[in-house]
Design an enzyme around this catalytic site. Structure first.
Site, PDB file in Angstrom:
ATOM      1  N   PHE A  95       1.501 -13.377  -6.064  1.00 15.81           N
ATOM      2  CA  PHE A  95       2.022 -12.576  -4.973  1.00 15.81           C
ATOM      3  C   PHE A  95       1.849 -12.369  -3.761  1.00 15.81           C
ATOM      4  CE2 PHE A  95       2.032  -9.406  -8.556  1.00 15.81           C
ATOM      5  CZ  PHE A  95       3.949  -9.898  -9.070  1.00 15.81           C
ATOM      6  N   LEU A  96       0.342 -12.817  -2.956  1.00 18.60           N
ATOM      7  CA  LEU A  96      -0.426 -13.103  -1.896  1.00 18.60           C
ATOM      8  C   LEU A  96       0.488 -14.381  -1.276  1.00 18.60           C
ATOM      9  CD1 LEU A  96      -4.022 -12.324  -2.266  1.00 18.60           C
ATOM     10  CD2 LEU A  96      -1.421 -10.583  -1.280  1.00 18.60           C
ATOM     11  N   THR A 138       1.121  -6.211  -4.436  1.00 25.46           N
ATOM     12  CA  THR A 138       1.678  -7.371  -3.679  1.00 25.46           C
ATOM     13  C   THR A 138       1.552  -7.983  -2.722  1.00 25.46           C
ATOM     14  OG1 THR A 138       3.845  -6.125  -2.966  1.00 25.46           O
ATOM     15  CG2 THR A 138       4.222  -7.047  -5.544  1.00 25.46           C
ATOM     16  N   ASP A 142       0.976   4.437  -2.444  1.00 24.35           N
ATOM     17  CA  ASP A 142       0.730   5.686  -2.967  1.00 24.35           C
ATOM     18  C   ASP A 142       1.676   6.429  -3.030  1.00 24.35           C
ATOM     19  OD1 ASP A 142      -1.799   4.523  -0.833  1.00 24.35           O
ATOM     20  OD2 ASP A 142      -1.496   5.324   0.391  1.00 24.35           O
ATOM     21  N   GLU A 166      -9.119  -4.662   5.860  1.00 20.64           N
ATOM     22  CA  GLU A 166     -10.296  -3.590   4.923  1.00 20.64           C
ATOM     23  C   GLU A 166     -10.778  -4.243   4.617  1.00 20.64           C
ATOM     24  OE1 GLU A 166      -9.164  -0.845   4.658  1.00 20.64           O
ATOM     25  OE2 GLU A 166      -7.140  -0.111   5.269  1.00 20.64           O
ATOM     26  N   GLY A 182       1.138  -0.579  -0.264  1.00 17.81           N
ATOM     27  CA  GLY A 182      -0.183   0.044  -0.094  1.00 17.81           C
ATOM     28  C   GLY A 182       1.275   1.384   0.227  1.00 17.81           C
ATOM     29  N   LYS A 225      -1.033  11.873   8.461  1.00 18.46           N
ATOM     30  CA  LYS A 225      -1.509  10.423   8.023  1.00 18.46           C
ATOM     31  C   LYS A 225      -1.895  10.883   6.479  1.00 18.46           C
ATOM     32  CE  LYS A 225      -2.466   6.292   7.267  1.00 18.46           C
ATOM     33  NZ  LYS A 225      -0.834   5.277   7.274  1.00 18.46           N
ATOM     34  N   LYS A 285      -6.693   7.468  -4.291  1.00 18.94           N
ATOM     35  CA  LYS A 285      -5.872   8.322  -3.357  1.00 18.94           C
ATOM     36  C   LYS A 285      -4.476   7.760  -3.360  1.00 18.94           C
ATOM     37  CE  LYS A 285      -8.376   8.832   0.430  1.00 18.94           C
ATOM     38  NZ  LYS A 285      -9.957   8.912   1.686  1.00 18.94           N
TER      39      LYS A 285
END
Lengths: 366, 366
Positions: free
Chosen positions: A175-176, A135, A115, A190, A111, A157, A148
């Site tokens: 990838f996980l 990933t 970003d 999430e 993440g 943040k 975003k």
């Protein structure tokens, strides 16, 4: 005072979330999306967490396709989500001769990398295309999906950033498989957010398949959980991409979590862990107001614990959470706008959460 | 590869260019536009060039309206159009408790201040509203009008920035009265740009009223020139706000000028001066190709000289201009897309300008 001219226009937003597998297989052409010429510049911002694991496959892929590739290794943790990392990427881009439109920057990582690289792409030459390839589970179900981007600044943040859509989001569940357990659980926060706030059927799926999905890194089971979570989130975002409406169901778990996360930056608390704690607090407040039953609250807390999600933390104080709420009020333009379930699978917004309620929730969760 | 979801949305853009006078008169409420509460935060980024001149009037205005105002003084010259200035503004914002929507940042100054403050506003909290109030002619007819923001970086003009619309643009011609002659002429370059490339009637107006308008700082005459220029530019921009179409008539004068301007940064060449030189070069190339007549070229060059605009510079070399063209080709995605008049008042795009043509134009203009 007279009006000389009124500007009226619309910007169309259009991008795809695509699913693929074996991304680096030479026959898979997903990585060439958006490229007009094979011999142009190709820049990939790579999360340091998976750099060593993937560098050979990446080079082999681009060698095969006769494309010269520039890799920029960036640490993908919250402490490095700064303007310094932003500048690092910019400085490498300045040494390439990147075209403005037909040589998308690729962001490959968790993440944080989504970003930062997204923010660079949205501001470099006032925007160049960016392909996001998550990933981590956090990237997969959340950070890569919406528009975003941003970096932290002065202890806040995402203080600097942009709303800017990716060119394409490429989802490869493969990838996980190598992702550490803690980072799988991190992303599940999430997923649980979307479930509790807008999709009871997803919540029920998590109850039955969540644990097995986590244990197999979503390899053997959990596809439906992932798809439902992503589609639930993107539908939520799509209708309000620029947050013109400040009552956002997807803000669930994101009221107290920014201060919790920034407070524990040095302890390497993960984003999803802070979100999980916020979910527990918000649900406890909701239960005391009888928006969800005490049975539902107990079930949620037990479910979270069984999945490995934290529901409290030693750093929490009423003061810290109140300061987080105050900061969010600024961000939500003077209103609390705190989403809570009512009942599980649906959402209402609270405007009058008191210090006492926060204090009670903290005590309850301890 | 399968598509999981296709995001489709539109972002509406809507803002007004308003004209006013006596901006700081206590009864003029233009400065309160976009503010929900009188007692909120009010931040004004003020160009150092007019800070001393206006600070008392600004304070008196806000005192009268019982609003606490925070002024951020920024040097409004190209050398300070940097990420450092960006950070300076951000750091002050971080010390205020700025709401996200209802307390617009005000940018008061020349083009550079419009660009930097607009960039900060577009990225702070992923965007807060910004009201642009130009105090120079360059700001008035160009920088404040559209949606482009940015800072220079690593020697490249506007390398980092955003497409982000202002909340409102407030035009008060009164600011031009105290503007030094050189800065009036600087702005006229952008007016001439619009005239030559898309408005023969504006060109004719400049021929008849241009000199008098400049000499009176647009106080006694020149209103029609200003309005025609602004409306001509904004109509041009409005249909292509995000530059999806890369053949942009308003790029006239902006092919060679970025390198000319950056090359002469230490000599304090102004943006409009570099644009004027580019206009002269582009018109000379157009005349040699018989897109405009030699008579038209002579008339344009004489007009420029009579207005005080430069048409050449000792720093110009064929190499410098070729490198500028190469850089623009990257920005225009592989094509030259150089706008030139054909005839005066209309525009076509060239794709095959040669080193020889540039060299010839340089010699001709010397």
């Amino acid at each position: 005072v007279s009006t000389l001219y009124e500007v009226k226009a619309t910007k169309p937003i259009n991008y795809k979330l695509i699913k693929t597998s074996n991304l680096f297989s030479h026959r898979n052409l997903s990585l060439l999306i958006g490229r007009e010429h094979k011999n142009g510049v190709c820049v990939i911002v790579v999360d340091s967490a998976i750099y060593d694991l993937l560098v050979d496959e990446i080079n082999s892929y681009y060698n095969h396709h006769k494309i010269e590739v520039t890799l920029i290794k960036i640490e993908g943790n919250e402490k490095k989500k700064t303007m310094d990392s932003y500048q690092e990427i910019v400085n490498v881009l300045d040494r390439t001769a990147l075209h403005r439109r037909k040589e998308p920057i690729i962001a490959l990582g968790g993440g944080v990398v989504m970003d930062i690289a997204g923010f660079v792409a949205s501001t470099y030459r006032r925007s160049v295309p960016c392909i996001k390839i998550p990933t981590t589970l956090m990237g997969y179900v959340d950070a890569a999906i919406g528009i975003k981007n941003g970096v932290d600044h002065n202890g806040n943040k995402n203080r600097l950033g942009s709303f800017h859509e990716p060119h394409t989001v490429i989802l490869d569940k493969g990838f996980l498989e190598t992702l550490p357990h803690r980072h799988i659980v991190n992303g599940v926060a999430e997923i649980l957010k979307i479930a509790i706030i807008k999709d009871k059927s997803l919540y029920d799926l998590i109850k039955t398949e969540g644990k097995a999905s986590i244990l197999s890194n979503f390899k053997l089971t959990g596809d439906e959980i992932l798809d439902k979570s992503i589609i639930g989130l993107i539908k939520e975002l799509e209708s309000n991409l620029y947050e013109i409406e400040l009552q956002r169901p997807s803000d669930f778990g994101h009221t107290f979590s920014p201060v919790i996360e920034m407070k524990n930056l040095e302890l390497d608390m993960l984003h999803g862990e802070a979100v999980a704690i916020d979910i527990a607090i918000s649900c406890t407040i909701a239960a005391r107001r009888e928006l969800i039953s005490m049975e539902s609250l107990t079930e949620i807390i037990e479910l979270m614990k069984s999945l490995g999600l934290p529901t409290t933390h030693h750093s929490l104080t009423t003061e810290l959470l109140m300061s987080g709420l105050e900061e969010r009020i600024l961000h939500r333009n003077g209103n609390q706008n705190v989403p809570v379930p009512s009942p599980v699978g649906e959402c209402i917004f609270l405007q009058d959460i008191s210090r006492d309620e926060i204090s009670h929730a903290l005590t309850y969760l301890r």
